[in-house]
Write a protein that holds these residues in place. Structure first.
Motif: not given
Length: 796
Positions: A177-182, A355-361
């Motif tokens: 899920h979300g952006r990835v990088t090497g 749907g996020t790695y930084d959800p509210p609270w």
């Protein structure tokens, strides 16, 4: 009794472009969010036990500083007191912060070939089966995708089909899920650009595999199998499976919250035949039975068939249809079934969807309202099993709670922090170490489980031990004032401050603290006396009950929020913590104490000075429940209607506040988090409006709004183990009800008006007049037999 509508679900006419607007499905532990895009589909997968875990924090012993804190409070130095424990903990090397955040697992993505312009687009959820569907038409071919999360087989199942042979052509992938990088990844992996996780993926002709590895150690896994009717699959790279010329594709996804080998997961998944109908039948049997145990009909008529957009537009125009309230009620019920089941974790601030790695609270468990609101509907809504994760979760951290009590306050027993996820230590920063009532509030559901179910084993092995640990803390924490009354110091009334210049959250004798302690000690005494145990403890706890401060009424006739000199009420806040004895507590009612009941009503009315721009989604839900307890159905419904205009998205998810700044709730630019407690709280409020119950007391339709003159409800459970179905017609001033009691008992029954005539299937001697007035009757209910009541009321 009336027949109930068979339509249980919702439809939406546009796809989601954000995860917060996607269609939710779940089996209690695993969740899926279906966006519903035609050419580009995304399904976010969640597991309730996936958190970005960090090292367990260190909590230092600062209990020796409590006398100094209490001195500050006695001197009225409230602002200094608010930060005192936080500073002491930091100075002592304690590690304060926030709970570990909940995060998504991975995504299923589908790229579909299109031929022309789409028509007849819909996406929908069937609440009765748990199936989320997307349908459309393209160049004469009808396409659909159906997804559910199986309660029976613990897998996610999707079917892709077309009305014409060979019409399914798409590319499928199972990806992070979300952006990835090497960066930061080992050979053969990709790393998340948003979280400390690396992923290794593969795709063959039929299988996807994905292995997630946390930088801090550990991880989780998933596999997906693709089966076709007709057509063929191919894989040109390590990520994608191409489906060409198929009549139907079935995708079965297995995910775990711990690392497991691809081979082991494939073997487990291979035990399931790719028969969508058979898989759905096994799942739907379990899901449907739970959902249909309790049903509601508000005579919605044709509006029940309208889409969410159409229903919300009617709400915006000022005419909130009963069909929307019923749909929201059923949706809250559906969401709880899908996000809480035995063996898993309780529903968090977002249920099981994220749907996020930084959800509210951090999508955590907030113990000062939110987790409790999540479960208010469960027991009266005939869903006792969904409360099991709640009990298991909080019992699993008893050791941490004892550590908190000892190191922060030097007390025995348990002290539960404001919020938590992966541990129970009191590491939440700010003034919140001053709030000691979490354990007592959490204990309410432990005791309620006994009252609703009559499970004596649960009472003895779970409710009483948790209550005892909570009471043990109070035995050490509470001190006597100069008048011999017990004093709560420090104390905190979430999240309000007194109306004085140097005010802070740090106070003495918040009414809520007193009410929760009184509830804990009273329930514990009742339980121990019933079980014939701990007579010495009962004597101690009854002595404490006698010493608790009495509630006080201010010069306006309102219940005071703080029972301490020099702490005047502050009406300018949305929180209603001091109303706890009325709701969610059972201590104060018009029958038990009319004077205090009226003071509660005045206190609620005084809070209206804050206006709508200070409200939130959850506060409107809470207010709806409070108005239901006050017997004001019109105001309760108004709160729910305001919520539909301000805090409800196109998929009916509720929000902390209005993201559009339309003037109904508070507003923070660009910040309006999805928060599921208002979904659950609305469902609870509807139940409160239909039936109130306390031991020995049942009220039918205690807060029926004028706009619901005709309707019926089936399968509501009451404290005392009574199952009730009720049908009403206020045009005719008639109420019919069926009651089935688990055990023989006498109750007081209250109807929504003075009784003109009442008949029942009971013997005449088992139905007598009540000293409470003409709307009441005393009933002697037999055990496990249906009792019918038919009443004609005096017309108002």
């Amino acid at each position: 009794m009336a027949r109930h509508s068979k339509k249980h679900g919702m439809s939406i006419r546009q796809p989601a472009t954000r995860w917060q607007d996607a269609l939710p499905a779940g089996n209690g532990s695993i969740g899926a969010l279906v966006f519903g895009g035609i050419r580009s589909e995304q399904v976010i997968l969640n597991h309730d036990n996936l958190f970005l875990r960090t090292r367990k924090p260190k909590i230092s012993d600062i209990s020796g500083a409590i006398p100094e804190l209490r001195k500050l409070l006695r001197q009225g130095r409230y602002q200094e007191a608010a930060t005192f424990l936080d500073a002491k903990q930091r100075d002592a090397g304690g590690e304060l912060g926030h709970p570990d955040p909940y995060h998504p697992a991975f995504d299923l993505v589908i790229a579909t070939d299109t031929q022309g312009a789409f028509t007849n687009y819909r996406r929908s959820v069937d609440f009765e089966t748990g199936v989320a569907s997307v349908t459309w038409q393209d160049s004469g071919t009808r396409f659909r995708r159906d997804l559910f999360v199986s309660r029976a087989d613990d897998v996610v199942v999707m079917r892709i089909s077309g009305s014409k042979a060979g019409s399914v052509n798409c590319r499928v992938a199972l990806i992070p899920h979300g952006r990835v990088t090497g960066t930061g990844a080992k050979k053969g992996e990709v790393a998340s650009a948003e979280a400390p996780i690396s992923f290794a993926m593969s795709a063959g002709k039929q299988w996807f595999t994905i292995q997630a590895r946390y930088d801090a150690g550990g991880g989780y896994s998933g596999v997906a199998r693709v089966d076709l009717k007709g057509g063929k699959t191919s894989s040109s790279n390590s990520d994608i499976i191409q489906i060409a010329g198929a009549d139907q594709a079935v995708i079965i996804i297995k995910l775990t919250d711990v690392p497991k080998s691809n081979a082991a997961l494939k073997r487990k998944t291979d035990q399931l035949a790719p028969d969508y109908d058979a898989l759905l039948k096994r799942h739907a049997k379990l899901h449907r039975e739970m959902f249909l145990r309790m049903q509601l009909d508000l005579e919605a008529g044709d509006a029940a068939d309208l889409s969410n957009e159409e229903l919300l537009m009617l709400a915006y125009d000022g005419d909130v249809p009963a069909a929307l309230i019923r749909k929201m009620f059923e949706y809250g019920r559906y969401l709880l079934i899908c996000s809480s089941r035995p063996g898993g974790l309780p529903a968090n601030l977002q249920g099981v969807w994220n749907g996020t790695y930084d959800p509210p609270w951090q999508a955590d468990y907030h113990n000062d309202e939110n987790i409790q609101m999540n479960y208010w509907q469960a027991l009266p809504g005939n869903l006792p099993e969904v409360t099991m994760p709640y009990f298991d979760y909080f019992e699993s951290y008893l050791r941490d709670y004892r550590t908190n009590a000892q190191t922060v306050y030097g007390c025995r027993g348990i002290y539960v922090p404001l919020a938590q996820t992966t541990h129970g230590l009191a590491s939440y920063s700010g003034p919140w170490m001053l709030w000691t009532a979490a354990a007592g509030w959490l204990a309410q559901l432990f005791n309620d489980y006994w009252l609703f179910t009559g499970d004596r084993k649960f009472l003895k092995e779970h409710a009483v031990p948790f209550l005892k640990q909570t009471a043990l803390f109070y035995e050490d924490f509470l001190i006597e004032d100069d008048n011999g009354k017990l004093m709560f110091s420090p104390s905190l009334s979430p999240e309000n401050v007194p109306s004085i210049p140097n005010a802070s959250l740090a106070t003495i004798n918040a009414t809520m603290d007193v009410a929760i302690a009184r509830e804990v000690l009273g329930n514990l005494c009742d339980a121990c006396e019933l079980l014939g145990i701990d007579k010495a403890g009962v004597r101690r706890w009854k002595s404490m009950l006698q010493k608790l401060p009495d509630y006080e009424i201010n010069e306006d006739g309102a219940i005071k929020e703080w029972i301490h000199p020099g702490l005047p009420d502050n009406y300018h806040h949305r929180h209603q913590s001091h109303i706890y004895p009325l709701f969610p507590g059972l201590e104060i009612s018009p029958e038990s104490d009319p004077r205090l009941f009226d003071a509660m009503r005045v206190a609620v009315e005084k809070r209206l000075v804050i206006g709508l721009t200070s409200q939130t989604g959850w506060s409107l839900a809470h207010m709806a429940n409070i108005y239901a307890r006050l017997g004001d159905g019109n105001r309760a419904l108004e709160c729910m209607e305001l919520m539909t205009r301000a805090c409800v998205g196109p998929n009916l998810f509720t929000y902390h506040n209005d993201w559009r700044d339309q003037g109904i709730t508070l507003y923070a630019s660009g910040w309006a988090p999805f928060q599921i407690d208002a979904n659950f709280g609305l469902s609870a409020a509807v139940l409160e409006m239909l039936v109130y119950s306390a031991p020995g007391m049942v009220k039918l339709l205690p807060a029926l709004p004028e706009s619901w003159p005709v309707g019926s409800a089936r399968g509501i459970i009451c404290r005392g183990g009574i199952e009730i179905s009720v049908e009403w017609n206020m045009h005719k001033a008639t109420v019919e009800a069926s009651l089935r009691s688990r055990a023989a008992q006498e109750i007081t029954l209250k109807l929504p008006g003075a009784i003109r005539r009442l008949s029942s299937s009971l013997a005449r001697s088992a139905t007598t007049e009540s000293p409470h007035g003409p709307a009441y009757r005393q009933l002697r209910l037999p055990a496990k037999k249906n009792v019918t009541i038919s009443a004609a009321l005096e017309k108002k």
